[in-house]
Design an enzyme around this catalytic site. Structure first.
Site, mmCIF file in Angstrom:
data_model
loop_
_atom_site.group_PDB
_atom_site.id
_atom_site.type_symbol
_atom_site.label_atom_id
_atom_site.label_comp_id
_atom_site.label_asym_id
_atom_site.label_seq_id
_atom_site.Cartn_x
_atom_site.Cartn_y
_atom_site.Cartn_z
ATOM 1 N N ASP A 1 -9.179 1.854 8.981
ATOM 2 C CA ASP A 1 -7.919 0.998 7.724
ATOM 3 C C ASP A 1 -8.247 3.000 7.006
ATOM 4 O OD1 ASP A 1 -5.772 1.641 5.588
ATOM 5 O OD2 ASP A 1 -6.694 -0.183 5.431
ATOM 6 N N CYS B 1 -2.586 5.119 4.907
ATOM 7 C CA CYS B 1 -1.540 5.313 4.351
ATOM 8 C C CYS B 1 -0.901 6.923 4.227
ATOM 9 C CB CYS B 1 -1.941 4.760 2.317
ATOM 10 S SG CYS B 1 -3.234 5.620 3.015
#
Length: 124
Positions: free
Chosen positions: A42, A71
């Site tokens: 992540d 993201c």
């Protein structure tokens, strides 16, 4: 049964190192990803750090599956393009709105290493 990095992979790291953002890079530099069946990343918006990317691109005893939460779509695309060109197969991708009311989407991608139990077809 999933395997986790061996104790030796984190040997020599201070507590601060283990809690820092560089933990994945430090474990990758020590070959710790080689002891895993599945790696979950992540990364920040800039994408995978060089050490983790290099470990995932290296042939040999690397994870069979990579779960990539992103993201930053541009960095995700860059990293996945490199992984696909090496030996990974894109199995699944989906978007999630984790923060209701926001215009931001998190992307979850699952990749399998080709020839080591991968189920998906290579996406172009």
């Amino acid at each position: 049964r999933p395997r986790f990095p061996s104790p030796g992979a984190t040997r020599g790291l201070s507590t601060a190192d283990l809690r820092s953002r560089a933990t994945a890079a430090a474990v990758a530099r020590r070959g710790g990803l080689d002891d895993c069946d599945v790696v979950i990343v992540d990364p920040p918006r800039k994408g995978l750090c060089d050490d983790v990317r290099a470990a995932l691109l290296r042939r040999g005893q690397t994870p069979r599956r990579l779960v990539y939460v992103s993201c930053g779509f541009d960095a995700l695309k860059r990293d996945i393009d490199e992984l696909l060109a090496a030996r990974w197969t894109l199995v699944h991708v989906e978007g999630h709105v984790l923060f209701p009311g926001a215009d931001h989407v998190e992307t979850l991608a699952v990749l399998d290493e080709e020839g080591r139990g991968g189920r998906g077809k290579r996406k172009k």
